[in-house]
Design a protein around this motif. Structure first.
Motif, PDB file in Angstrom:
ATOM      1  N   GLY A 127     -10.773  -9.740  -4.043  1.00  0.00           N
ATOM      2  CA  GLY A 127     -10.757  -9.556  -2.458  1.00  0.00           C
ATOM      3  C   GLY A 127      -9.695  -9.230  -1.947  1.00  0.00           C
ATOM      4  N   GLY A 128      -8.608  -8.924  -3.031  1.00  0.00           N
ATOM      5  CA  GLY A 128      -7.285  -8.365  -2.530  1.00  0.00           C
ATOM      6  C   GLY A 128      -7.430  -6.947  -2.532  1.00  0.00           C
ATOM      7  N   VAL A 129      -6.350  -6.462  -2.016  1.00  0.00           N
ATOM      8  CA  VAL A 129      -6.162  -5.115  -1.597  1.00  0.00           C
ATOM      9  C   VAL A 129      -5.058  -4.366  -2.339  1.00  0.00           C
ATOM     10  N   PHE A 130      -5.296  -2.959  -2.547  1.00  0.00           N
ATOM     11  CA  PHE A 130      -3.971  -2.070  -2.993  1.00  0.00           C
ATOM     12  C   PHE A 130      -3.871  -0.926  -2.055  1.00  0.00           C
ATOM     13  N   MET A 131      -2.730  -0.722  -1.342  1.00  0.00           N
ATOM     14  CA  MET A 131      -2.770   0.487  -0.549  1.00  0.00           C
ATOM     15  C   MET A 131      -1.450   1.319  -1.103  1.00  0.00           C
ATOM     16  N   ASN A 132      -1.732   2.669  -1.038  1.00  0.00           N
ATOM     17  CA  ASN A 132      -0.739   3.809  -1.175  1.00  0.00           C
ATOM     18  C   ASN A 132      -0.751   4.710  -0.084  1.00  0.00           C
ATOM     19  N   ALA A 133       0.339   4.660   0.536  1.00  0.00           N
ATOM     20  CA  ALA A 133       0.552   5.641   1.384  1.00  0.00           C
ATOM     21  C   ALA A 133       1.555   6.908   0.895  1.00  0.00           C
ATOM     22  N   ASP A 134       1.052   8.158   0.999  1.00  0.00           N
ATOM     23  CA  ASP A 134       1.825   9.114   0.346  1.00  0.00           C
ATOM     24  C   ASP A 134       1.074  10.650   0.808  1.00  0.00           C
ATOM     25  N   HIS A 135       1.859  11.490   0.083  1.00  0.00           N
ATOM     26  CA  HIS A 135       1.394  12.811   0.449  1.00  0.00           C
ATOM     27  C   HIS A 135       0.021  13.340  -0.616  1.00  0.00           C
ATOM     28  N   MET A 136      -1.028  13.206   0.447  1.00  0.00           N
ATOM     29  CA  MET A 136      -2.227  13.736  -0.627  1.00  0.00           C
ATOM     30  C   MET A 136      -2.708  14.729  -0.143  1.00  0.00           C
ATOM     31  N   PRO A 137      -2.188  16.052  -0.250  1.00  0.00           N
ATOM     32  CA  PRO A 137      -2.884  17.203   0.210  1.00  0.00           C
ATOM     33  C   PRO A 137      -4.263  17.626  -0.306  1.00  0.00           C
TER      34      PRO A 137
END
Length: 257
Positions: free
Chosen positions: A151-161
């Motif tokens: 029920g938890g989350v992983f978030m990745n904010a990055d350059h993803m062209p």
């Protein structure tokens, strides 16, 4: 960046370094604060207002600072290998019992053993994992899946062209370069200039030198598409994964355990 008190003693202004780092990062990512706001919106939506968070490749603690500002009852574990950025983070959060900082190499298979908790409500990272190539990033995603509770989350904010849109990419890049050139004329620092400033600071000079011994000028990483990240995260143990925010150049991808 040192300050002088009335007694003549000097000390490091850690908030000034944080602000300087923020301005340098915003030169590359003008939507950076909006991205952080959406990330914390999703933390609240999925795991509530008192989350146990792993700030992965935490740098100066940009995510942790915003997390605790918004959720005072949260706890954060920051992990990084960069001795200079960790020095700023330690100075910033000194005495804050909600924050634990861990020096570790994310390519070392034993790095999770150094964490104070076995599982986390959320694992968050921003503008960091493009320093890794695809194969070690795939392995890292598997380890992250083992740390996120059900029920938890992983978030990745990055350059993803997206390589399937070359004309859009070229136009966006041209527009971004023009904006960055205007900001530079107004006094913005780029990556190299910021590190040159850190290398001259009496407190940060030694850890900055060690940092360049570890990384060089920049790691030889990769920037796969958001579709690649979502697919690999599902393959490595997450139930769902998709983008929850995007700008013309950046993506915030959320994976649900």
């Amino acid at each position: 960046m040192t300050t002088t008190t009335g007694t003549g003693t000097t000390g490091t202004d850690w908030q000034a370094w944080q602000q300087s780092w923020d301005r340098q990062q915003e030169w590359y990512m003008p939507d950076r604060e909006e991205r952080f706001r959406t990330m914390l919106d999703m933390v609240e939506a999925f795991v509530g207002r008192e989350p146990r968070v792993l700030d992965l490749a935490c740098g100066t603690g940009s995510i942790t600072a915003r997390l605790l500002d918004r959720f005072p009852d949260a706890t954060s574990t920051g992990v990084d290998l960069d001795p200079a950025l960790l020095t700023i983070a330690r100075g910033t959060f000194e005495g804050d019992e909600r924050v634990t900082l861990v020096e570790a190499d994310l390519q070392d298979p034993r790095w999770p053993e150094r964490l104070p908790y076995d599982t986390y409500d959320a694992v968050l990272t921003a503008t960091a994992l493009h320093w890794l190539r695809s194969d070690p990033l795939t392995v890292l995603y598997g380890r992250i899946a083992g740390l996120v509770r059900h029920g938890g989350v992983f978030m990745n904010a990055d350059h993803m062209p997206d390589d399937t849109t070359p004309r859009i990419n070229a136009t966006e890049a041209t527009h971004s370069r023009a904006r960055m050139e205007r900001s530079m004329r107004d006094g913005a620092l780029d990556w190299a200039e910021w590190w040159a400033l850190a290398a001259k600071d009496p407190v940060l000079a030694a850890p900055t030198a060690r940092r360049f011994e570890i990384y060089g000028s920049h790691a030889d990483g990769e920037m796969p598409s958001a579709a690649w990240h979502a697919r690999v995260l599902r393959e490595q143990g997450f139930g769902e994964a998709r983008a929850v925010w995007a700008s013309p150049s950046d993506t915030l991808l959320l994976a649900l355990k």
